[in-house]
Scaffold this active site. Structure first.
Site, mmCIF file in Angstrom:
data_model
loop_
_atom_site.group_PDB
_atom_site.id
_atom_site.type_symbol
_atom_site.label_atom_id
_atom_site.label_comp_id
_atom_site.label_asym_id
_atom_site.label_seq_id
_atom_site.Cartn_x
_atom_site.Cartn_y
_atom_site.Cartn_z
ATOM 1 N N CYS A 91 0.870 -1.178 0.000
ATOM 2 C CA CYS A 91 0.000 0.000 0.000
ATOM 3 C C CYS A 91 0.908 1.228 0.000
ATOM 4 O O CYS A 91 1.888 1.266 0.748
ATOM 5 C CB CYS A 91 -0.876 -0.015 1.254
ATOM 6 S SG CYS A 91 -1.947 1.426 1.399
ATOM 7 N N LEU A 92 0.588 2.197 -0.839
ATOM 8 C CA LEU A 92 1.447 3.386 -0.944
ATOM 9 C C LEU A 92 1.474 4.198 0.355
ATOM 10 O O LEU A 92 2.355 5.028 0.540
ATOM 11 C CB LEU A 92 1.015 4.269 -2.120
ATOM 12 C CG LEU A 92 1.227 3.656 -3.512
ATOM 13 C CD1 LEU A 92 0.759 4.615 -4.602
ATOM 14 C CD2 LEU A 92 2.678 3.281 -3.742
ATOM 15 N N HIS A 133 -9.262 -3.375 -2.100
ATOM 16 C CA HIS A 133 -8.279 -2.622 -1.306
ATOM 17 C C HIS A 133 -8.596 -1.118 -1.360
ATOM 18 O O HIS A 133 -8.613 -0.438 -0.324
ATOM 19 C CB HIS A 133 -6.873 -2.920 -1.855
ATOM 20 C CG HIS A 133 -5.755 -2.195 -1.166
ATOM 21 N ND1 HIS A 133 -4.775 -2.837 -0.447
ATOM 22 C CD2 HIS A 133 -5.466 -0.865 -1.094
ATOM 23 C CE1 HIS A 133 -3.935 -1.931 0.045
ATOM 24 N NE2 HIS A 133 -4.328 -0.729 -0.338
ATOM 25 N N GLU A 134 -8.866 -0.610 -2.583
ATOM 26 C CA GLU A 134 -9.099 0.837 -2.737
ATOM 27 C C GLU A 134 -10.449 1.256 -2.143
ATOM 28 O O GLU A 134 -10.559 2.326 -1.542
ATOM 29 C CB GLU A 134 -9.013 1.254 -4.214
ATOM 30 C CG GLU A 134 -7.672 0.977 -4.884
ATOM 31 C CD GLU A 134 -6.468 1.509 -4.137
ATOM 32 O OE1 GLU A 134 -6.594 2.518 -3.424
ATOM 33 O OE2 GLU A 134 -5.393 0.882 -4.251
ATOM 34 N N HIS A 137 -10.155 1.821 1.433
ATOM 35 C CA HIS A 137 -9.573 3.127 1.771
ATOM 36 C C HIS A 137 -10.663 4.197 1.914
ATOM 37 O O HIS A 137 -10.533 5.115 2.717
ATOM 38 C CB HIS A 137 -8.598 3.584 0.679
ATOM 39 C CG HIS A 137 -7.192 3.100 0.859
ATOM 40 N ND1 HIS A 137 -6.453 3.355 1.987
ATOM 41 C CD2 HIS A 137 -6.378 2.387 0.045
ATOM 42 C CE1 HIS A 137 -5.249 2.819 1.859
ATOM 43 N NE2 HIS A 137 -5.170 2.222 0.686
HETATM 44 NI NI NI Z 1 -3.548 1.213 -0.184
#
Ligand code: NI
Length: 214
Positions: A91-92, A133-134, A137
């Site tokens: 994850c960034l 995943h997104e 967020h």
């Molecule tokens: Ni992420």
């Protein structure tokens, strides 16, 4: 708008649905896309740049030349989850941390594109993983929430280091206080609500740069 790292409060703050795509939203989408490619990610969500709106960009090829593989999703809703598969994720917002995460293998995702057109797709494997995943967020959920006991133990030191670096940056005034960040998030939410209300009062006028959604 810059990438924020764990434990920045924007990452745990549920994002607001977007009901209008105007110049400011297009600017956010542009910035997300730019940062995703710059950091060689396959997806990036608005909370990861400190913006509490339900928008993410993705490109499973991580290739800025391959625009066909690039998707922008606004207000995505996942349903019809099926199957279960474990895969390595990063994850960034957690640079350098990788762990196995179990996700649904197939999903259905509905939402809007930047033109205000609705979409409805069945996805599987990597695409389904990225969208899960997104979308997480956008609701303040992070991949660390899904680590198994082994993954939790293995990532303990890395998470403590992220927390320490974050506190150090706040002490050096490189980052605002959490209280100030929450104030900024609320201000952005109010601003979005106001722009939406304004656009509705002029809804009878042609406004090609402001496409209402929903
Ligand atoms: Ni992420």
């Amino acid at each position: 708008m810059k990438l924020v790292h764990y434990p920045h409060p924007a990452l745990r703050h549920p994002a607001k649905p977007v009901t209008i795509v105007d110049k400011q939203i297009q600017h956010i989408i542009g910035r997300l896309t730019e940062l995703m490619y710059e950091h060689r990610g396959v997806g990036l969500a608005a909370p990861q740049i400190g913006v509490p709106y339900q928008i993410f960009v993705m490109n499973p090829e991580a290739d800025p030349q391959n625009k066909e593989a690039e998707w922008v999703m606004i207000n995505p809703v996942i349903s019809n989850k099926s199957g279960s598969v474990e895969g390595e994720e990063g994850c960034l917002s957690f640079p350098g941390l990788y762990q196995k995460v179990r996700r649904a293998q197939k999903i259905r995702v509905q939402g809007f594109d930047p033109q205000g057109k609705s979409f409805d797709r069945e996805l599987s494997d990597l695409l389904a993983r990225i969208v899960q995943h997104e979308t997480d967020h956008l609701h303040g959920r992070l991949f660390i929430d899904y680590f198994n006991p082994v993954g939790r133990i293995a990532s303990k030191t890395a998470l403590a280091a992220f927390e320490r670096d974050y506190r150090r940056d706040q002490e050096k005034k490189l980052l605002p206080s959490n209280k100030e960040i929450l104030r900024q998030l609320r201000a952005m939410e109010e601003e979005l609500a106001q722009r939406t209300a304004q656009s509705q009062t002029v809804a009878s006028q042609p406004a090609p740069s402001a496409v209402p959604l929903l």
